[in-house]
Motif scaffolding. Structure first.
Motif, PDB file in Angstrom:
ATOM      1  N   PHE A 203       1.006  -1.074   0.165  1.00 43.90           N
ATOM      2  CA  PHE A 203       0.139   0.135   0.053  1.00 43.90           C
ATOM      3  C   PHE A 203       0.781   1.219   0.010  1.00 43.90           C
ATOM      4  N   PRO A 204       0.164   2.491  -0.421  1.00 47.77           N
ATOM      5  CA  PRO A 204       1.069   3.508  -0.334  1.00 47.77           C
ATOM      6  C   PRO A 204       1.460   4.033   1.040  1.00 47.77           C
ATOM      7  N   ALA A 205       2.417   4.728   1.248  1.00 47.99           N
ATOM      8  CA  ALA A 205       2.755   5.084   2.766  1.00 47.99           C
ATOM      9  C   ALA A 205       1.626   5.923   3.414  1.00 47.99           C
ATOM     10  N   SER A 206       1.085   6.926   2.624  1.00 50.31           N
ATOM     11  CA  SER A 206      -0.095   7.678   3.099  1.00 50.31           C
ATOM     12  C   SER A 206      -1.412   6.769   3.487  1.00 50.31           C
ATOM     13  N   PHE A 207      -1.527   5.831   2.862  1.00 54.12           N
ATOM     14  CA  PHE A 207      -2.714   4.842   3.180  1.00 54.12           C
ATOM     15  C   PHE A 207      -2.408   3.790   4.297  1.00 54.12           C
ATOM     16  N   LYS A 208      -1.270   3.502   4.497  1.00 53.80           N
ATOM     17  CA  LYS A 208      -0.616   2.657   5.481  1.00 53.80           C
ATOM     18  C   LYS A 208      -0.996   3.318   6.988  1.00 53.80           C
ATOM     19  N   LYS A 209      -0.926   4.617   6.911  1.00 55.31           N
ATOM     20  CA  LYS A 209      -0.854   5.479   8.137  1.00 55.31           C
ATOM     21  C   LYS A 209      -2.391   5.423   8.688  1.00 55.31           C
ATOM     22  N   GLU A 210      -3.216   5.156   7.687  1.00 53.01           N
ATOM     23  CA  GLU A 210      -4.679   5.311   8.087  1.00 53.01           C
ATOM     24  C   GLU A 210      -5.304   4.061   8.345  1.00 53.01           C
ATOM     25  N   VAL A 211      -4.473   2.998   8.264  1.00 54.26           N
ATOM     26  CA  VAL A 211      -5.161   1.591   8.746  1.00 54.26           C
ATOM     27  C   VAL A 211      -5.087   1.221  10.387  1.00 54.26           C
ATOM     28  N   LYS A 212      -6.238   1.109  10.824  1.00 51.03           N
ATOM     29  CA  LYS A 212      -6.299   0.887  12.019  1.00 51.03           C
ATOM     30  C   LYS A 212      -6.357  -0.564  12.558  1.00 51.03           C
ATOM     31  N   VAL A 213      -6.955  -1.374  11.794  1.00 51.35           N
ATOM     32  CA  VAL A 213      -7.165  -2.938  11.960  1.00 51.35           C
ATOM     33  C   VAL A 213      -6.944  -3.680  10.595  1.00 51.35           C
ATOM     34  N   LEU A 214      -6.168  -4.664  10.479  1.00 49.37           N
ATOM     35  CA  LEU A 214      -6.212  -5.524   9.256  1.00 49.37           C
ATOM     36  C   LEU A 214      -6.622  -7.024   9.809  1.00 49.37           C
TER      37      LEU A 214
END
Length: 283
Positions: A203-214
Motif C-alpha cells: 500500500f502507499p505510505a499515506s494509506f498505511k498510516k490510516e489503517v487501524k486494523v487488518l
C-alpha cells in the motif's frame, strides 16, 4: 731614433698573489661549508635519536600502564547496563550475552561481534548491539531494534510485528503498545501473516498510516478487511486490493464517514449498520 725600452712582465707572477688569495679563500669557504654540513648532520641525527627514544619510552609506558590495568581488579567488569531495548528484560539480555562479572573489560571491547551474534540470534527484535565502556569497568550494551510495523493480537495481548517480518519476543498489553500502529488479527498462521504483511507493505505510505486494523477473520481465505482510522471499513481480495486501493480516496469522498467500501469484486459503498459498527469497534 732611440729605441723604446720595453719592460718584460710575467703575468703569472703578477696574478700569483691574487690567485693564491682566491684559492685560499675558496678553500676556507669549502671547509666552512663542510664543517657546517657536518654539524647540521650531527644535530639532525641527535634529534632523530631523541625522537626514536621518546617514542620507545612513550610506547613502553603505555604498554606498562595497559598491562598493569589489565591484570588489576579495575579491568574486571563492574556492571553492565542495557540501553535501547525497552520491551525486553535487561537481566535476560545480559544473561544471554554471556558477560560475567569476573570477565575482563577488554575481552568484550575487542570481541563485540561475538556478543552481537548471540543477542541477534536470541532476540528477533534486536538488529545490532554495540558495547561502550565508561568509568574504567562499566559496560553499556547499546541495543538497536528493528522498527515496528504493527501488532499481532494474540488473545488479550499484542506482539510486535517487526520490519524484518518477524514477531517480537514478548506479548505486551495494549497500554504498552504504540497505539498509532495497525493491529493484525485473524492471522494465527505464519503463512497468512506473511501474506497480510506483503499486502500491507504494497500500500502507499499515506494509506498505511490510516489503517487501524487488518483482519483475516473473514468468510473466505482470499478476503481481507481493513478498519480505517477515519471510521470506514474496506473489504477486498488479497490478490487484487493493492491495485484497487488507489480508488479509495475518491470513493470515500462520495460515501462519507462510517461507510463500508467494497473493493473485492467491483467498487461500491454503503453506510455501516449499527451491528457492523459494534463488530468493528467504530464509535
Amino acid at each position: 731614433m732611440a729605441k723604446r725600452r720595453v719592460t718584460k712582465i710575467d703575468p703569472r707572477k703578477e696574478l700569483s698573489p691574487y690567485i693564491n688569495h682566491q684559492s685560499t679563500k675558496n678553500k676556507r669557504k669549502k671547509n666552512t661549508k663542510v664543517s657546517a654540513s657536518l654539524s647540521n648532520l650531527h644535530a639532525e641525527r641527535r634529534r632523530s635519536l631523541f625522537r626514536r627514544l621518546g617514542s620507545i619510552v612513550v610506547i613502553s609506558l603505555i604498554a606498562i600502564i595497559g598491562l598493569g590495568y589489565y591484570v588489576s581488579p579495575l579491568a574486571n567488569i563492574g556492571s553492565v547496563r542495557v540501553q535501547g531495548a525497552d520491551d525486553l528484560s535487561s537481566k535476560a539480555i545480559v544473561a544471554s550475552s554471556g558477560i560475567k562479572a569476573s570477565d575482563k573489560v577488554f575481552d568484550y571491547l575487542f570481541n563485540q561481534k561475538s556478543v552481537n551474534n548471540k543477542l541477534v540470534k536470541k532476540y528477533p527484535e534486536i538488529k545490532s548491539v554495540n558495547i561502550k565502556l565508561s568509568h574504567f569497568n562499566q559496560l553499556t550494551l547499546q541495543v538497536k531494534e528493528y522498527s515496528t510495523l504493527g501488532y499481532l493480537k494474540v488473545g488479550n495481548k499484542y506482539r510486535k510485528i517487526l520490519a524484518n517480518d518477524k514477531l517480537g519476543t514478548r506479548a505486551i498489553s495494549w497500554s504498552k503498545a504504540d497505539q498509532d500502529k495497525p493491529i493484525f488479527i485473524g492471522t494465527n498462521h505464519e503463512s497468512s501473516l506473511k501474506e497480510d504483511l506483503k499486502l500491507f507493505n504494497s500500500f502507499p505510505a499515506s494509506f498505511k498510516k490510516e489503517v487501524k486494523v487488518l483482519s483475516g477473520n473473514t468468510r473466505r481465505k482470499s478476503q481481507i478487511i481493513l478498519v480505517m482510522k477515519d471510521g470506514n471499513v474496506v473489504i477486498g481480495n488479497i490478490t487484487t486490493l493493492k491495485d484497487k486501493i488507489k480508488y479509495y480516496n475518491a470513493i470515500k469522498e462520495k460515501a462519507g464517514k462510517n461507510s463500508l467500501i467494497d473493493l473485492e469484486i467491483g467498487a461500491f459503498s454503503r453506510p455501516l449498520t449499527s451491528s457492523e459498527k459494534r463488530a468493528y469497534d467504530i464509535t
